[in-house]
Design an enzyme around this catalytic site. Sequence first.
Site, mmCIF file in Angstrom:
data_model
loop_
_atom_site.group_PDB
_atom_site.id
_atom_site.type_symbol
_atom_site.label_atom_id
_atom_site.label_comp_id
_atom_site.label_asym_id
_atom_site.label_seq_id
_atom_site.Cartn_x
_atom_site.Cartn_y
_atom_site.Cartn_z
ATOM 1 C CD GLU A 262 32.847 45.795 37.985
ATOM 2 O OE1 GLU A 262 32.735 46.699 37.114
ATOM 3 O OE2 GLU A 262 33.529 44.772 37.799
ATOM 4 C CG HIS A 280 35.806 46.398 34.936
ATOM 5 N ND1 HIS A 280 34.516 45.971 35.016
ATOM 6 C CD2 HIS A 280 36.297 45.876 33.790
ATOM 7 C CE1 HIS A 280 34.225 45.219 33.964
ATOM 8 N NE2 HIS A 280 35.292 45.152 33.207
#
Length: 528
Positions: A262, A280
Amino acid sequence: MTFNILISDPLSEDGIFPLRQAEGLNIVVDTTCTPAELASKIHNYDALLVRSQTQVTREIIEQATRLKIIGRAGVGVDNIDLDAATEHGIIVVNAPDGNTNSAAEHTIAMLMSLARKIPQAFNSLKNQQWDRKSFIGVELKNKTLGVVGLGRIGAEVAARAKGQRMNVIAYDPFLTEEKAKKMGITAGTVEEVLRAADFITVHTPLLKETRHMINKEAFNLMKDGVQIINCARGGIIDEGALYDAIVSKKVAGAALDVFETEPFVGHKLLTLPEVIATPHLGASTIEAQESVAIDVSRDVVTFLNGGAVQNPVNLPSVSKEALAKVEPFFDLVEKLGVFLSDLAEGVIEEVNIYYSGQLAESDVRPLTRNTLKGLLKRNLGNHVNDVNAKFLADRIGIKVNEHKTSTSKGFSNLVTVEVSTTNGVRRVAGTLLNGLGARIVKVDDNLVDVKPDGHLLFIKHKDQPGAIGRVGTLLAIENINIATMQVGRSTVGGNAIMMLSVDNHVEKANVERLKELEDIFDVIAIDL
């Protein structure tokens, strides 16, 4: 007495209300201080509250001569030097439960969006297209949701899915048939869940054992047209294998909130119209952010008033005198717990720990916590620690008993750990030998002498000529070197065991090949 509290990261006023409400607390909010400024002023404070912005380093902790507790408003504590905090007698608490509802709701939102293709339809409409035929979805009613991991979030997701009149089948290493029946769901193995489900959602920690657990082989077990949701941890699903499964039409769609790397941008998965994704956002609600702050605020107030905290992360300091008596056994008992977590099959219901010899005169509660830490961390992850292990065992429903006897049983000190599961009872005993260190000296009823370290193979076999040789030959073919070997038997020609220390981890495929050998009953690979 007045305690000084420093809040160095932004927290909502509602979140710190328990601090404002308590008496005897002087609260200072300073979210702009640099690491150097924090180090220069931390000696004035009894408690520090942070989120992820503040880096609580060893250098800062060494200046915190008055600090008693650090509260992390969230789950992860990567920004806090836990070793330094423990060395200086500072307890660290976090808030593992505060985002449960938000994460469960996000999972259900992703599930429903996936089933009805809502994001794709909205994107089409934004592009000036009125296309009803391309976005025909499916109902959730009477479909089967497979839940892999039935902790707090997984259980909340299962309850909400039941509200959508879905059938739920779940796997969790601590899920019993009785618990599943009370929840109105079906308990199954991982394979049974994968085979039965129309939708699959994962809610396990990311461990060595769970990394890429949803891989090419797992997809092959699933129904054609299955749909996948991951709002837990990036890495549980093999993203490359997921891409191939979608392209091949094995998987009809995927909803992802977490990713191996990420920020998750530019990945080929995002080019597929069957994939919906969010950055997320599982815990990104106003309520969750307030909840985690409330949880740590309450723990700080409780601790400063002499109470027991609910969510400890590290081990508070103990007197040197008390620690000296039991500390040499910490690693041994943890390894005994890890050993049994691989050896015992079924859901753990009860743990009995027997302390024999001189240890019976000591306060063995720290050893019990370390044993439970080893026993649980294989399935619950590294957030299991010396302090919260007993709490987690109680919450799961595992009964824990300590027993003491001054009888030496041939050793100055002996620790025997016995685990009762839905499949039976397994036990292992260990001791410290002068000059030789930690040793496993008994497995079930078999005497052995094994160093609890590295890679082990526990093999049950028939006491017949050639059994040991066949095992050695197969391991040689796979280039796995045997470092040490222990054998034991109950009767001549009857059941026997081998305990092998090997130089490499033994992969599952090789374990299965060993099980197929003549006179071999069972093989378990154990990594300590």
